[in-house]
Design a protein around this motif. Structure first.
Motif, short mmCIF file in Angstrom:
data_model
loop_
_atom_site.label_atom_id
_atom_site.label_comp_id
_atom_site.label_asym_id
_atom_site.label_seq_id
_atom_site.Cartn_x
_atom_site.Cartn_y
_atom_site.Cartn_z
N VAL A 11 54.76 -51.81 6.07
CA VAL A 11 54.79 -50.47 5.47
C VAL A 11 54.71 -49.44 6.58
O VAL A 11 54.20 -49.73 7.67
N SER A 12 55.21 -48.24 6.32
CA SER A 12 55.18 -47.20 7.34
C SER A 12 55.19 -45.83 6.68
O SER A 12 55.46 -45.69 5.49
N GLY A 13 54.92 -44.81 7.48
CA GLY A 13 54.95 -43.43 7.02
C GLY A 13 55.10 -42.49 8.19
O GLY A 13 54.97 -42.89 9.35
N ARG A 14 55.36 -41.23 7.88
CA ARG A 14 55.49 -40.24 8.95
C ARG A 14 54.13 -39.81 9.49
O ARG A 14 54.04 -39.18 10.54
N SER A 15 53.08 -40.14 8.76
CA SER A 15 51.72 -39.84 9.18
C SER A 15 50.80 -40.92 8.63
O SER A 15 51.20 -41.73 7.78
N ALA A 16 49.55 -40.91 9.10
CA ALA A 16 48.59 -41.88 8.58
C ALA A 16 48.36 -41.68 7.10
O ALA A 16 48.22 -42.65 6.33
N ALA A 17 48.32 -40.43 6.66
CA ALA A 17 48.11 -40.15 5.24
C ALA A 17 49.28 -40.65 4.41
O ALA A 17 49.10 -41.21 3.32
N ALA A 18 50.49 -40.45 4.92
CA ALA A 18 51.67 -40.92 4.19
C ALA A 18 51.68 -42.43 4.09
O ALA A 18 52.02 -43.01 3.05
N LEU A 19 51.31 -43.12 5.17
CA LEU A 19 51.26 -44.58 5.13
C LEU A 19 50.24 -45.05 4.10
O LEU A 19 50.48 -46.00 3.34
N ALA A 20 49.07 -44.37 4.06
CA ALA A 20 48.04 -44.75 3.09
C ALA A 20 48.55 -44.58 1.67
O ALA A 20 48.27 -45.42 0.79
N ARG A 21 49.32 -43.52 1.41
CA ARG A 21 49.86 -43.31 0.06
C ARG A 21 50.85 -44.40 -0.30
O ARG A 21 50.85 -44.93 -1.42
N VAL A 22 51.71 -44.78 0.66
CA VAL A 22 52.68 -45.85 0.40
C VAL A 22 51.95 -47.16 0.10
O VAL A 22 52.28 -47.86 -0.86
N ALA A 23 50.96 -47.49 0.91
CA ALA A 23 50.22 -48.73 0.71
C ALA A 23 49.49 -48.72 -0.63
O ALA A 23 49.49 -49.72 -1.36
N GLY A 24 48.87 -47.59 -0.96
CA GLY A 24 48.16 -47.50 -2.23
C GLY A 24 49.09 -47.62 -3.42
O GLY A 24 48.77 -48.28 -4.42
N GLY A 25 50.27 -47.01 -3.32
CA GLY A 25 51.24 -47.10 -4.41
C GLY A 25 51.72 -48.53 -4.62
O GLY A 25 51.84 -49.00 -5.76
N SER A 50 63.37 -48.09 5.73
CA SER A 50 63.31 -47.41 7.03
C SER A 50 61.90 -47.50 7.59
O SER A 50 60.91 -47.41 6.86
N GLY A 51 61.81 -47.68 8.90
CA GLY A 51 60.51 -47.76 9.55
C GLY A 51 60.18 -46.44 10.21
O GLY A 51 60.86 -46.01 11.15
N PHE A 52 59.13 -45.77 9.74
CA PHE A 52 58.72 -44.49 10.31
C PHE A 52 57.74 -44.73 11.47
O PHE A 52 57.42 -45.87 11.81
N GLY A 53 57.23 -43.65 12.05
CA GLY A 53 56.48 -43.75 13.29
C GLY A 53 55.10 -44.33 13.19
O GLY A 53 54.58 -44.89 14.16
N VAL A 54 54.45 -44.20 12.03
CA VAL A 54 53.12 -44.78 11.83
C VAL A 54 53.30 -46.02 10.98
O VAL A 54 53.79 -45.96 9.86
N ARG A 55 52.91 -47.16 11.53
CA ARG A 55 53.26 -48.43 10.90
C ARG A 55 52.04 -49.33 10.71
O ARG A 55 51.05 -49.22 11.43
N ALA A 56 52.18 -50.21 9.73
CA ALA A 56 51.17 -51.23 9.50
C ALA A 56 51.85 -52.40 8.80
O ALA A 56 52.99 -52.28 8.32
N ALA A 57 51.16 -53.51 8.76
CA ALA A 57 51.69 -54.69 8.08
C ALA A 57 50.52 -55.52 7.58
O ALA A 57 49.42 -55.47 8.13
N VAL A 58 50.80 -56.27 6.52
CA VAL A 58 49.80 -57.18 5.97
C VAL A 58 50.41 -58.58 6.01
O VAL A 58 51.54 -58.79 5.57
N VAL A 59 49.65 -59.54 6.54
CA VAL A 59 50.10 -60.92 6.62
C VAL A 59 49.24 -61.75 5.67
O VAL A 59 48.01 -61.70 5.72
N GLY A 60 49.89 -62.52 4.80
CA GLY A 60 49.15 -63.35 3.87
C GLY A 60 50.05 -64.32 3.15
O GLY A 60 51.28 -64.27 3.28
#
Length: 414
Positions: A11-25, A50-60
């Protein structure tokens, strides 16, 4: 993806807040979906975004595990299997190949069963080693009855070479091409393969003959001592019997020589509360103790030839701390690789100063990442270090976690 194998949800977003919203959704959408959700199908869908500048991933491996990771991301909290990062201007990474030290019983066996790319390259390495050894590469990894153990230098070094070459192939199959390679001691043999300077057959000859020569020296009373001090300070304390064998970092040096002399040096440092550690080897490489095998090794390696190299990959020598050309890596070079000190820190010094700030350690367990980070800190600069496998961690899960880490820094992961 095989049944029960982990997957990555990026998951990714243009900011940390945007990434958190994507992950929460995503967590809210998938938390009540039940068994109809295919983790691999979701992974493919997310990877296509699309991959934005602030990124994260979950492995499971299961939807509940993966959703729990998304929930942690949404709350900006730590979570199992969660990897975070910010895209930087890292350029192509440096592949780093260590010598001994990263081996462990059962290493990489999981990838033999779960990664066709890894298994195929290992089969090629086994075929290349067959003329030079009397044991099976796969049998050693699987610890089959009758197979020799990793306590023999003429077994562990060829096995590590094959594992590192095969792990590098996995990284490249995932879309990551190195801009440079650097090897530490015998790790240079794997680095030369990846740089296109040695084919598998000649590389197998070098690693097998080199390690066989070391086994011949195992009864000569030599050893190696790691010291947490600067190269200059250690040099000032050495007697005639000892020599600097490795310079790993600003305060990380290895000394080579007779065991009694090494013990006397260790005792002096212990009195000063400086950390030392005797390495688990019974020979004194990277010093004059290897001189008796010179003629034998020169004859064994006389027939090797070098390839043209890959234009996009620079081989950085830790014998000279400079880039090497195809004509440099002759039989004499591989003798000097065994005889001369390993100039790892000086090589990383130059790589950092020339804009290389991302380092992927291609090994079954990270051995050199700390030395690289300490060298970068000494330069008052930052760098990114990424491992590949980790001792006693599930291979496939660990590999995917490291690939996810690479993606969060902006490297192109397929």
């Amino acid at each position: 993806v095989g049944v029960g194998l982990p997957v990555v949800w990026p998951v990714s977003g243009r900011s940390a807040a945007a990434l958190a919203r994507v992950a929460g959704g995503l967590a809210a959408e998938l938390s009540g979906a039940g068994p109809v959700v295919d983790p691999a199908g979701v992974a493919v869908t997310l990877a296509g975004r699309s991959g934005f500048g602030v990124r994260a991933a979950v492995v499971g491996t299961s939807v509940p595990q993966l959703v729990a990771g998304l929930t942690a991301l949404a709350a900006d909290e730590p979570g199992t299997g969660v990897v975070r990062g910010v895209v930087g201007d890292s350029g192509r990474p440096v592949f780093v190949f260590p010598g001994q030290g990263g081996q462990w019983a059962g290493m990489a066996v999981g990838l033999l069963d779960s990664s066709p790319v890894f298994a195929s390259r290992m089969a090629e390495c086994e075929a290349a080693l067959t003329p030079f050894v009397d044991w099976s590469l796969v049998a050693v990894l699987r610890q089959e009855p009758g197979a020799p153990g990793l306590d023999r230098v003429d077994v562990v070094q060829p096995v590590l070479w094959a594992v590192m070459v095969s792990l590098a192939t996995v990284w490249e199959s995932a879309g990551v091409t190195p801009g440079a390679v650097v090897g530490h001691s015998q790790g240079e043999i794997a680095a030369a393969v990846v740089a296109g300077l040695l084919d598998l057959d000649d590389a197998a000859r070098v690693v097998a003959m080199r390690s066989r020569a070391l086994r011949e020296l195992s009864s000569t009373g030599g050893g190696m001592l790691a010291v947490a001090d600067t190269a200059q300070a250690v040099t000032d304390r050495l007697g005639e019997d000892l020599t600097i064998a490795v310079v790993n970092a600003p305060a990380s040096v290895v000394v080579s020589g007779p065991v009694p002399a090494l013990q006397r040096l260790a005792d002096r440092y212990t009195e000063e509360q400086v950390r030392t550690r005797m390495l688990p080897v019974d020979y004194a490489s990277h010093g004059p103790a290897v001189d008796p095998v010179h003629d034998r090794l020169a004859a064994d390696l006389a027939t090797i030839t070098t390839g043209p190299g890959r234009p996009e990959v620079t081989f950085w020598s830790t014998v000279t701390a400079t880039p090497a050309t195809p004509t440099d890596l002759n039989a004499d070079y591989w003798w000097r690789n065994l005889r001369q000190p390993v100039q790892f820190q000086p090589t990383i010094d130059t790589l950092l100063s020339t804009g290389h700030h991302t380092y992927i350690e291609i090994s079954p367990h990270p051995v050199l990442t700390t030395a690289i980070e300490q060298t970068a800190e000494h330069h008052d600069t930052t760098c990114t270090t990424i491992a590949t496998l980790h001792r006693d961690q599930p291979d496939h899960h660990q590999l995917l976690t490291c690939l996810a880490h690479a993606w969060t820094t902006g490297l192109p992961i397929n």
